[in-house]
Design an enzyme around this catalytic site. Structure first.
Site, PDB file in Angstrom:
ATOM      1  CE1 TYR A  70      -7.596 -12.364 -10.184  1.00 17.97           C
ATOM      2  CE2 TYR A  70      -8.031 -10.784 -11.924  1.00 17.97           C
ATOM      3  CZ  TYR A  70      -7.158 -11.383 -11.048  1.00 17.97           C
ATOM      4  OH  TYR A  70      -5.841 -10.990 -11.017  1.00 17.97           O
ATOM      5  CG  PHE A 215      -1.974  -4.783  -3.502  1.00 19.28           C
ATOM      6  CD1 PHE A 215      -3.342  -4.696  -3.322  1.00 19.28           C
ATOM      7  CD2 PHE A 215      -1.177  -4.913  -2.371  1.00 19.28           C
ATOM      8  CE1 PHE A 215      -3.893  -4.738  -2.054  1.00 19.28           C
ATOM      9  CE2 PHE A 215      -1.718  -4.957  -1.106  1.00 19.28           C
ATOM     10  CZ  PHE A 215      -3.082  -4.865  -0.941  1.00 19.28           C
ATOM     11  N   PRO A 216      -1.815  -1.676  -6.977  1.00 19.44           N
ATOM     12  CG  PRO A 216      -2.873  -0.606  -8.751  1.00 19.44           C
ATOM     13  CD  PRO A 216      -2.706  -1.954  -8.125  1.00 19.44           C
ATOM     14  CG  LEU A 217      -4.804   2.603  -5.879  1.00 17.16           C
ATOM     15  CD1 LEU A 217      -6.282   2.813  -6.180  1.00 17.16           C
ATOM     16  CD2 LEU A 217      -4.086   3.946  -5.757  1.00 17.16           C
TER      17      LEU A 217
HETATM   18  N1  LIG Z   1      -1.292 -11.238 -10.832  1.00 15.41           N
HETATM   19  C1  LIG Z   1      -1.761 -11.339  -9.621  1.00 15.41           C
HETATM   20  O1  LIG Z   1      -1.416 -12.259  -8.874  1.00 15.41           O
HETATM   21  C2  LIG Z   1      -2.727 -10.307  -9.142  1.00 15.41           C
HETATM   22  C3  LIG Z   1      -3.086 -10.250  -7.785  1.00 15.41           C
HETATM   23  C4  LIG Z   1      -3.967  -9.253  -7.386  1.00 15.41           C
HETATM   24  C5  LIG Z   1      -4.473  -8.345  -8.314  1.00 15.41           C
HETATM   25  N2  LIG Z   1      -4.131  -8.451  -9.634  1.00 15.41           N
HETATM   26  C6  LIG Z   1      -4.646  -7.494 -10.641  1.00 15.41           C
HETATM   27  O2  LIG Z   1      -4.323  -6.183 -10.234  1.00 15.41           O
HETATM   28  C7  LIG Z   1      -5.499  -5.372 -10.187  1.00 15.41           C
HETATM   29  C8  LIG Z   1      -5.365  -4.331  -9.118  1.00 15.41           C
HETATM   30  O3  LIG Z   1      -5.044  -4.937  -7.881  1.00 15.41           O
HETATM   31  P1  LIG Z   1      -5.961  -4.851  -6.584  1.00 15.41           P
HETATM   32  O4  LIG Z   1      -7.409  -4.752  -6.975  1.00 15.41           O
HETATM   33  O5  LIG Z   1      -5.553  -5.960  -5.702  1.00 15.41           O
HETATM   34  O6  LIG Z   1      -5.463  -3.572  -5.868  1.00 15.41           O
HETATM   35  P2  LIG Z   1      -5.700  -2.005  -5.961  1.00 15.41           P
HETATM   36  O7  LIG Z   1      -6.111  -1.646  -7.346  1.00 15.41           O
HETATM   37  O8  LIG Z   1      -4.510  -1.401  -5.362  1.00 15.41           O
HETATM   38  O9  LIG Z   1      -6.880  -1.770  -4.947  1.00 15.41           O
HETATM   39  C9  LIG Z   1      -8.193  -2.024  -5.222  1.00 15.41           C
HETATM   40  C10 LIG Z   1      -8.950  -1.683  -3.942  1.00 15.41           C
HETATM   41  O10 LIG Z   1      -8.797  -0.307  -3.646  1.00 15.41           O
HETATM   42  C11 LIG Z   1     -10.053   0.330  -3.601  1.00 15.41           C
HETATM   43  N3  LIG Z   1      -9.927   1.567  -4.386  1.00 15.41           N
HETATM   44  C12 LIG Z   1      -9.675   1.677  -5.714  1.00 15.41           C
HETATM   45  N4  LIG Z   1      -9.606   2.965  -6.083  1.00 15.41           N
HETATM   46  C13 LIG Z   1      -9.824   3.698  -4.959  1.00 15.41           C
HETATM   47  C14 LIG Z   1      -9.876   5.094  -4.696  1.00 15.41           C
HETATM   48  N5  LIG Z   1      -9.691   5.982  -5.669  1.00 15.41           N
HETATM   49  N6  LIG Z   1     -10.106   5.490  -3.420  1.00 15.41           N
HETATM   50  C15 LIG Z   1     -10.288   4.588  -2.431  1.00 15.41           C
HETATM   51  N7  LIG Z   1     -10.249   3.237  -2.631  1.00 15.41           N
HETATM   52  C16 LIG Z   1     -10.025   2.798  -3.888  1.00 15.41           C
HETATM   53  C17 LIG Z   1     -11.052  -0.622  -4.215  1.00 15.41           C
HETATM   54  O11 LIG Z   1     -12.271  -0.602  -3.517  1.00 15.41           O
HETATM   55  P3  LIG Z   1     -13.643  -0.129  -4.225  1.00 15.41           P
HETATM   56  O12 LIG Z   1     -14.096  -1.257  -5.087  1.00 15.41           O
HETATM   57  O13 LIG Z   1     -14.514   0.142  -3.056  1.00 15.41           O
HETATM   58  O14 LIG Z   1     -13.300   1.112  -5.005  1.00 15.41           O
HETATM   59  C18 LIG Z   1     -10.391  -1.987  -4.035  1.00 15.41           C
HETATM   60  O15 LIG Z   1     -10.791  -2.585  -2.831  1.00 15.41           O
HETATM   61  C19 LIG Z   1      -6.618  -6.393  -9.973  1.00 15.41           C
HETATM   62  O16 LIG Z   1      -7.883  -5.886 -10.357  1.00 15.41           O
HETATM   63  C20 LIG Z   1      -6.156  -7.526 -10.813  1.00 15.41           C
HETATM   64  O17 LIG Z   1      -6.508  -7.288 -12.176  1.00 15.41           O
HETATM   65  C21 LIG Z   1      -3.254  -9.394 -10.042  1.00 15.41           C
END
Ligand SMILES: NC(=O)c1ccc[n+]([C@@H]2O[C@H](COP(=O)([O-])OP(=O)(O)OC[C@H]3O[C@@H](n4cnc5c(N)ncnc54)[C@H](OP(=O)(O)O)[C@@H]3O)[C@@H](O)[C@H]2O)c1
Length: 292
Positions: A70, A215-217
């Site tokens: 990252y 990608f929970p959101l």
């Molecule tokens: N193992 C893997 O291959 C893999 C791949 C991807 C991710 N991950 C892990 O999973 C974690 C979460 O996944 P992710 O970051 O892809 O997806 P996510 O948590 O579903 O989405 C994050 C995105 O949503 C926005 N967001 C978050 N909270 C919000 C809210 N309350 N209202 C509106 N928008 C919101 C954030 O933007 P803002 O910054 O503007 O809030 C960010 O762009 C990552 O941080 C990482 O640690 C693992």
């Protein structure tokens, strides 16, 4: 009164024990978004990112997910800058097995020499003597899975990591891994609108293995008003993002969501999801309303 952030409690989130190690609250924090566009380079506002990390811990988060890839290196460095020396109960879960060649590019490298170097780099950046949870980020199709996992087993035997997790695996790969060693968590993409890993989640639930849905959101798309979560959100005086997270928490006792954000306001909104209780009918209705 909309649901607002209060410090997490074990009762509100439920807990999960990392193998024979520490117990964490089930609502964690994902730190991938504390980087630049394409998960590349420095974030736009590093001070806000450090505030997000400190506020997460202040609000009772004790599971933070990161990876050497990252930034690369940026997310791990920010975690150490913001939080070291760490609270005793904080579990930092990191990963190795992907390299970076540019924004949005993630070539895998599961060779033993790369995994060793990646682990040493994470130990140094995170200022840790041992990584509590080390995850194989992705299986490298060019390297036999048992060779990559074998390296993680060696790193654990050497005391550099305490527990092994897998990421982006099938049920067959999980079973292959379990035949070799203890696997404490699996991290796959999963949310209300993407349930392709349902079989892996069920396998983890049956065996008591932690399931970390990335990608929970769905990059915030599940947080938008006007979608299928609105009605339930209104009934709970909650936001759609909170309902998406509450649904995950209700879906399985081994679910460990790690929503990620670079903004304190979004963090607080997401943490408050632990106070939303969905009943079984709502959990089922949401799964039907949002076509996976
Ligand atoms: N193992 C893997 O291959 C893999 C791949 C991807 C991710 N991950 C892990 O999973 C974690 C979460 O996944 P992710 O970051 O892809 O997806 P996510 O948590 O579903 O989405 C994050 C995105 O949503 C926005 N967001 C978050 N909270 C919000 C809210 N309350 N209202 C509106 N928008 C919101 C954030 O933007 P803002 O910054 O503007 O809030 C960010 O762009 C990552 O941080 C990482 O640690 C693992």
């Amino acid at each position: 009164m909309p649901v607002t952030a209060e410090p997490l409690t074990d009762e509100a989130t439920g807990t999960f024990r990392i193998g024979d190690g520490p117990t964490v609250r089930r609502l964690g924090f994902g730190s991938m978004r504390l980087t630049g566009p394409g998960i590349w380079g420095e974030p736009e506002d590093p001070d806000e990112c450090r505030r997000v990390l400190r506020r997460a811990v202040e609000l009772g988060v004790n599971l933070i997910d990161t990876a050497d890839a990252y930034g690369p290196e940026v997310s791990e460095r920010l975690i150490a800058e913001a939080l070291y020396p760490y609270p005793d109960d904080l579990v930092i879960a990191t990963k190795g097995g992907l390299t970076r060649t540019g924004p949005g590019q993630w070539p895998p490298d599961g060779r033993p020499e790369h995994l060793r170097e990646a682990c040493e780099g994470s130990l140094r950046r995170l200022k840790l003597e041992r990584i509590e949870l080390y995850q194989l980020h992705r299986v490298d199709p060019k390297v036999p899975f048992e060779v990559s996992l074998g390296t993680l087993i060696e790193l654990r035997d050497e005391g550099k990591i305490a527990h092994i997790g897998l990421s982006n695996v099938s049920v067959a790969q999980l079973e292959q891994g379990l035949a070799m060693t203890e696997i404490v968590t699996v991290q796959n993409r999963y949310n209300l609108s993407d349930r392709a890993s349902e079989d892996v989640l069920d396998a983890c639930t049956e065996r008591g293995i932690g399931f970390i849905p990335w990608f929970p959101l769905a990059t915030g798309s599940l947080a938008q008003p006007g979608g299928p979560l609105d009605e339930v959100a209104r009934a709970h005086d909650a936001t759609p993002a909170q309902i998406a997270l509450a649904w995950l928490l209700a879906r399985s006792p081994i679910m460990l969501p790690i929503p990620g954000t670079s903004k304190v306001a979004h963090l607080e909104e997401n943490i408050a999801a632990a106070q939303v209780r969905l009943d079984d009918d709502e959990v089922r209705a949401l799964a039907q309303a949002v076509r996976a």
